[in-house]
Design an enzyme around this catalytic site. Structure first.
Site, short mmCIF file in Angstrom:
data_model
loop_
_atom_site.label_atom_id
_atom_site.label_comp_id
_atom_site.label_asym_id
_atom_site.label_seq_id
_atom_site.Cartn_x
_atom_site.Cartn_y
_atom_site.Cartn_z
N GLN A 139 17.92 29.04 55.71
CA GLN A 139 19.17 29.30 55.03
C GLN A 139 20.38 29.34 55.96
O GLN A 139 21.51 29.21 55.50
CB GLN A 139 19.07 30.62 54.27
CG GLN A 139 18.03 30.59 53.16
CD GLN A 139 17.89 31.92 52.45
OE1 GLN A 139 17.02 32.71 52.76
NE2 GLN A 139 18.76 32.18 51.49
N HIS A 164 9.36 33.18 55.98
CA HIS A 164 10.34 33.41 54.92
C HIS A 164 10.27 32.23 53.94
O HIS A 164 11.17 31.39 53.86
CB HIS A 164 11.74 33.57 55.50
CG HIS A 164 12.69 34.26 54.55
ND1 HIS A 164 13.16 35.53 54.76
CD2 HIS A 164 13.23 33.86 53.39
CE1 HIS A 164 13.97 35.88 53.78
NE2 HIS A 164 14.03 34.87 52.93
N GLU A 166 16.25 43.73 52.10
CA GLU A 166 17.25 42.95 51.38
C GLU A 166 17.80 43.77 50.23
O GLU A 166 17.04 44.37 49.46
CB GLU A 166 16.67 41.65 50.81
CG GLU A 166 16.51 40.53 51.80
CD GLU A 166 16.16 39.22 51.11
OE1 GLU A 166 16.65 38.98 49.98
OE2 GLU A 166 15.40 38.45 51.69
N ASN A 170 12.53 44.41 49.35
CA ASN A 170 13.71 43.70 48.83
C ASN A 170 13.95 44.17 47.41
O ASN A 170 13.02 44.18 46.59
CB ASN A 170 13.48 42.19 48.84
CG ASN A 170 13.36 41.62 50.23
OD1 ASN A 170 13.51 42.33 51.23
ND2 ASN A 170 13.10 40.33 50.31
N ARG A 214 18.07 41.00 60.88
CA ARG A 214 16.84 40.47 60.33
C ARG A 214 16.92 38.95 60.32
O ARG A 214 17.87 38.37 59.76
CB ARG A 214 16.58 40.99 58.92
CG ARG A 214 15.21 40.53 58.41
CD ARG A 214 14.96 40.95 56.98
NE ARG A 214 13.63 40.49 56.58
CZ ARG A 214 13.36 40.00 55.37
NH1 ARG A 214 14.29 39.91 54.45
NH2 ARG A 214 12.14 39.59 55.08
N TYR A 264 16.86 44.06 44.09
CA TYR A 264 18.13 43.67 43.47
C TYR A 264 18.22 44.09 42.01
O TYR A 264 19.31 44.32 41.51
CB TYR A 264 18.32 42.15 43.55
CG TYR A 264 18.47 41.62 44.94
CD1 TYR A 264 19.72 41.54 45.55
CD2 TYR A 264 17.37 41.19 45.67
CE1 TYR A 264 19.87 41.05 46.84
CE2 TYR A 264 17.50 40.70 46.96
CZ TYR A 264 18.75 40.63 47.54
OH TYR A 264 18.87 40.15 48.82
N TRP A 307 21.66 42.06 52.64
CA TRP A 307 21.71 40.60 52.47
C TRP A 307 23.10 40.27 51.99
O TRP A 307 23.51 40.72 50.93
CB TRP A 307 20.68 40.13 51.45
CG TRP A 307 20.62 38.63 51.40
CD1 TRP A 307 21.37 37.80 50.61
CD2 TRP A 307 19.81 37.78 52.22
NE1 TRP A 307 21.07 36.50 50.86
CE2 TRP A 307 20.11 36.46 51.85
CE3 TRP A 307 18.87 37.99 53.22
CZ2 TRP A 307 19.50 35.36 52.45
CZ3 TRP A 307 18.26 36.91 53.81
CH2 TRP A 307 18.58 35.61 53.43
N GLU A 331 8.33 38.43 50.50
CA GLU A 331 8.23 38.33 49.04
C GLU A 331 7.08 37.43 48.54
O GLU A 331 7.30 36.47 47.81
CB GLU A 331 9.54 37.80 48.45
CG GLU A 331 10.72 38.71 48.63
CD GLU A 331 11.99 38.14 48.02
OE1 GLU A 331 12.00 36.97 47.60
OE2 GLU A 331 13.00 38.87 47.96
#
Length: 509
Positions: A45, A145, A408, A333, A101, A335, A451, A191
């Site tokens: 990314q 990742h 994250e 992580n 990270r 969200y 993140w 993940e």
């Protein structure tokens, strides 16, 4: 990576800013002295240089150039950290962060997936890690990742084959040997639950596998009813193999820690009925327990074994013993928070996938969610900090209160967002306060890594969504970085200044 759910999602537009409104004053001093603050990215990314210095094609290179993915663009150049890592480390230092990270590109270090090390890849990661440690930034390194060399996908199907366990362990061995004298926080896999669903259930992540009628793309190959469970099984075996290797060969002399990352959701019952309460628990077991139960207890949750049946692989006695306790910390992580509604009495088709196995419909709680189950490109994610608090409480009570690093958590805004990203600051304040409340209630949470550090190529939305503390001009050949208000706020926060949001903004004008 952002991912809401693979299930049918009901539209609920609820906006919870209670934490942000009632806790607008916050400083680093409020947290334990050992608590780590950082920001993160991942190799594909952020690095760019996709075809430079001996790097081979990864499955993301193939996927993003296939024309099948929902996200536009690719990581060929991304934020170009490969060439700008010194500038980025200076920004990390100027921000006052403790940790960065990052992940290591398997394709850059081992272009053939195994065998000879690419000297240029080795040089790059040594340079980056040295630059970080020379400036007092702790590298928190993720080995995988969601990205591996395409050659392994072509040779034997990647995570659908147990051969990946051996190859991933060999890759990890090289990383420990070459970088372990300076890296003390290792996360094996990012993940695995979301990766399995995105890559093998609905097919929106490489290697883009799914089967009708469950795919969100036109499925070319795959089996949505079976492959997600196989992929997770092999990632868990690979994690335990790598953790065993680290503990037996490296940990005593390198004095580091090793963990596994999980995408954690919180699910609340949609109603007061006992059926919905059980549905919420099933949802938590299928998302969180799918990963946490094996590494804590040595086996999958009972409801998964019951609902999935023989399609869920089994651990041997040896594998169960090896995977149980195979971590020093859990990377989390988070969200999204959901409401869950029972669907166990609904008619089921002969074909089954993850959502049918779960027997629950998840209704997303928050702002700007949609019926598709994904947050569309350019939209921000819901703010439900109480969901993070409840999730940390649940992990404490259900899984024995293991050490947790939130690896994250972040707030996405459209590509054309301004530098005045006050909504992101509100979001961070809210979730930091939720984290602090959980710590005060006994949660063994030891760090918060935002993140993302920079705007990057987002795995679901490409360049249409920005999460960074620092704006990256992707139209500029030099990928110019510019701090947003959130970067300034974070700097003030880390300098232990108790400042209200409006005071920070006024000071920046």
């Amino acid at each position: 990576m952002r991912f809401a759910s693979t299930l049918v999602i009901l539209l609920l537009v609820l906006w919870d800013v209670g934490f942000a409104q009632s806790h607008s004053v916050l400083s680093r001093e409020d947290f334990p002295s050992y608590f780590v603050f950082g920001a993160g990215t991942s190799a594909y990314q952020v690095e760019g240089a996709a075809a430079e210095d001996g790097r081979s094609q990864s499955m993301w290179d193939i996927g993003t150039h296939s024309g099948l993915m929902p996200s536009a663009g690719n990581g060929d150049v991304a934020a170009d950290q490969y060439h700008k890592y010194k500038e980025d480390v200076k920004l990390l230092t100027d921000t006052g962060l403790d940790a960065y990270r990052m992940s290591i590109s398997w394709s850059r270090l081992l272009p053939n997936g195994r065998g000879a090390i690419n000297p240029k890849g080795l040089e790059y990661y040594n340079n980056l890690i040295n630059e970080l440690t020379d400036h007092g930034i702790e590298p928190h390194v993720t080995l995988y990742h969601l990205n591996h060399p395409q050659v392994l996908e072509d040779e034997y199907g990647g995570w659908l084959s147990p051969k990946m366990v051996e190859d991933f362990t060999a890759f990890a061995d090289i990383c420990f040997r070459e970088f372990g004298d300076r890296v003390f926080y290792w996360t094996t896999i990012n993940e695995p639950n979301v990766f399995a669903l995105g890559a093998y259930d609905n097919g929106i992540l490489p290697p883009l596998r799914c089967s009708e009628p469950f795919g969100l793309i036109k499925c070319r190959a795959g089996n949505s009813s079976v492959e997600p469970y196989i992929a997770v099984h092999h990632t868990l075996l690979a994690h335990s193999s790598v953790a065993t290797l680290y503990r037996e060969k490296y940990q005593a002399k390198q004095h580091g820690w090793i963990g596994l990352n999980v995408y954690g959701v919180w699910a609340s019952p949609l109603s007061n009925s006992s059926a919905d309460a059980l549905a919420a628990q099933r949802a938590m077991d299928f998302f969180n327990g799918w990963i946490l139960s094996p590494i804590l207890f040595g086996d999958y949750p009972e409801c998964m074994k019951k609902n999935v049946g023989p399609r869920l692989p089994s651990f041997t006695v040896f594998q169960s013993e090896q995977i149980k306790g195979s971590f020093d910390f859990i990377g989390l992580n988070h969200y999204l928070t959901f409401y869950a509604q029972d669907t166990s009495n609904d008619p089921k088709p002969e074909l089954r996938d993850f959502s049918i196995d779960m027997s629950a419909t998840l209704a997303s709680v928050g702002k700007n969610d949609t019926a598709s189950g994904q947050v569309p490109p350019g939209m921000d994610l819901p703010t439900s900090p109480w969901g993070l608090y409840n999730l940390l409480e649940n992990i404490k009570q259900t899984y024995g209160n293991p050490p947790i690093y939130i690896q994250e958590n972040g707030y996405g805004q459209p590509y054309n967002e301004t530098l005045n990203d006050t909504a992101r600051v509100d979001y961070v304040i809210a979730y930091l306060n939720a984290t602090l409340e959980a710590i005060r209630n006994g949660s063994n949470t030891r760090g918060y890594i935002l993140w993302s550090f920079l705007d990057v190529y987002e795995l679901l939305s490409g360049y249409q969504t920005r999460y960074g503390l620092y704006h990256v001009d992707f139209k500029d050949e030099n990928r110019k970085r510019t701090p947003k208000y959130s970067a300034h706020w974070f700097t003030n926060f880390l300098k232990k200044k108790k400042m209200k949001l409006e005071t920070v903004l006024k000071a920046m004008d």
